[in-house]
Write an enzyme that holds these catalytic residues in place. Sequence first.
Site, PDB file in Angstrom:
ATOM      1  N   ASP A  32      -4.025  37.307  83.377  1.00  0.00           N
ATOM      2  CA  ASP A  32      -3.126  36.886  82.293  1.00  0.00           C
ATOM      3  C   ASP A  32      -2.383  38.159  81.919  1.00  0.00           C
ATOM      4  OD1 ASP A  32      -1.861  36.190  79.952  1.00  0.00           O
ATOM      5  OD2 ASP A  32      -3.640  35.382  78.961  1.00  0.00           O
ATOM      6  N   GLU A  42       1.406  33.349  84.677  1.00  0.00           N
ATOM      7  CA  GLU A  42       2.863  33.184  84.666  1.00  0.00           C
ATOM      8  C   GLU A  42       3.418  32.484  85.903  1.00  0.00           C
ATOM      9  OE1 GLU A  42       5.061  34.093  82.218  1.00  0.00           O
ATOM     10  OE2 GLU A  42       3.389  34.684  80.939  1.00  0.00           O
ATOM     11  N   GLU A  69      -8.363  33.241  81.200  1.00  0.00           N
ATOM     12  CA  GLU A  69      -8.814  33.678  79.880  1.00  0.00           C
ATOM     13  C   GLU A  69     -10.322  33.457  79.705  1.00  0.00           C
ATOM     14  OE1 GLU A  69      -5.829  31.224  77.899  1.00  0.00           O
ATOM     15  OE2 GLU A  69      -4.700  32.987  77.351  1.00  0.00           O
TER      16      GLU A  69
HETATM   17  P1  AHG Z   1      -0.697  33.650  75.971  1.00  0.00           P
HETATM   18  O1  AHG Z   1       0.102  34.558  75.091  1.00  0.00           O
HETATM   19  O2  AHG Z   1      -1.269  34.335  77.166  1.00  0.00           O
HETATM   20  O3  AHG Z   1       0.038  32.369  76.323  1.00  0.00           O
HETATM   21  O4  AHG Z   1      -2.001  33.194  75.160  1.00  0.00           O
HETATM   22  C1  AHG Z   1      -1.885  32.723  73.849  1.00  0.00           C
HETATM   23  C2  AHG Z   1      -3.225  32.225  73.422  1.00  0.00           C
HETATM   24  C3  AHG Z   1      -4.223  33.279  72.969  1.00  0.00           C
HETATM   25  O5  AHG Z   1      -3.864  34.585  73.098  1.00  0.00           O
HETATM   26  C4  AHG Z   1      -4.389  33.002  71.515  1.00  0.00           C
HETATM   27  O6  AHG Z   1      -5.679  33.269  71.086  1.00  0.00           O
HETATM   28  C5  AHG Z   1      -4.039  31.584  71.395  1.00  0.00           C
HETATM   29  O7  AHG Z   1      -3.043  31.363  72.323  1.00  0.00           O
HETATM   30  C6  AHG Z   1      -3.546  31.274  70.027  1.00  0.00           C
HETATM   31  O8  AHG Z   1      -3.272  29.936  69.947  1.00  0.00           O
HETATM   32  P2  AHG Z   1      -2.904  29.248  68.573  1.00  0.00           P
HETATM   33  O9  AHG Z   1      -1.575  29.807  68.192  1.00  0.00           O
HETATM   34  O10 AHG Z   1      -2.869  27.793  68.915  1.00  0.00           O
HETATM   35  O11 AHG Z   1      -3.985  29.587  67.581  1.00  0.00           O
HETATM   36 MN    MN Z   2      -3.360  34.287  77.186  1.00  0.00          MN
HETATM   37 MN    MN Z   3      -0.140  35.262  78.795  1.00  0.00          MN
END
Ligand code: AHG
Ligand code: MN
Ligand code: MN
Length: 334
Positions: A116, A95, A280
């Site tokens: 994260d 963040e 991640e």
């Molecule tokens: P975050 O919420 O920390 O930004 O991460 C989102 C990531 C991960 O959690 C998830 O597997 C992926 O984004 C999903 O991406 P898509 O919607 O592109 O599949």
């Molecule tokens: Mn994430």
């Molecule tokens: Mn996140």
Amino acid sequence: MGQSKIVTLERHIIEIERRHPGATGNFSNVLRDLSLAFKIIWREVSKAGLVNILGAAGTQNVSGDSVKKLDVFADETIFKTMDHSGHLCVMASEEHESIIAIPDQYPKGKYVLLYDPLDGSGNIDANVSIGTIFSVYRRISHQGNGTIEDILQPGYKQIAAGYVVFGSSTMLVYSTGDGVHGFTLDPSIGEFLLSHEDIKIPKRGKIYSVNEGNYKWWDNGVKRYIKHLQEEDAATSRPYASRYIGSLVADFHRNLLYGGIYLYPGDARNRNGKLRLMYENNPLAYLCEQAGGRAINGEKRILDVIPTELHQRTPLFIGSEEDVTLCEKFLREG
Ligand code: AHG
Ligand code: MN
Ligand code: MN
């Protein structure tokens, strides 16, 4: 009487640390402090559905407290729990654009924390599993405030990593290089209790997890691999089942227990995919290898990637050893 003993996270950390002669206990304190942050985050996450009653994010709730978005809340909670402990010299969070310094008034320690704070945050409003991921390194610099060099270390240098998954129950899964251990939160006593000792990922699974909506942008190797998994062949348990939550932590956790592969490949739009190396891919790769699995970016081991930027992205192929190895073959052949 059941045979199993009741082991809290705190007791487990101490016992693991005892296996390392010369350990000071400082490192155990980092994990103990983190577990407090996780319980505070859990408390808020479990109330997420009440936001419309108690006040929407960004507004004031009935008691006049301002209600923060959960990812901001989780981020601040980890920082506020960890900044004054004296064990860390710097932190970095998904963040924050830059590294996070330890405030001047607090002593600086020898460890580095990356996190994260809330993974899968897009799923919160639908009451779908989300998580928190963390990663710990030893500092490289010698004293004072930690620097960007302390943060930008390759994943094989991690000394601990883990995640919490806020699911049908809340679990913490961590490793300090002595296998992977899972704890389930007993909310009535506020303790994480050992529930999954020495987790090993099956050598081969029957699940693939990928956002298939991106199909048209995939490289040929990825397309061919997924088609291969969908073909019928009783001898190799095909077709595989497709399972995709869209919360990396939850998707990874399921595959860790059941076996299978998770993919977030680079594609025609984003050559490096979506997921972030430092927050991640590295921590999950460390856990996966500790559990006997594999994690690659298509060309090499995730843990061997030399980071150059804080928010760098890399493709991710992670899971059961034989599944990742077969996927690698398809990627090479194109
Ligand atoms: P975050 O919420 O920390 O930004 O991460 C989102 C990531 C991960 O959690 C998830 O597997 C992926 O984004 C999903 O991406 P898509 O919607 O592109 O599949
Ligand atoms: Mn994430
Ligand atoms: Mn996140």
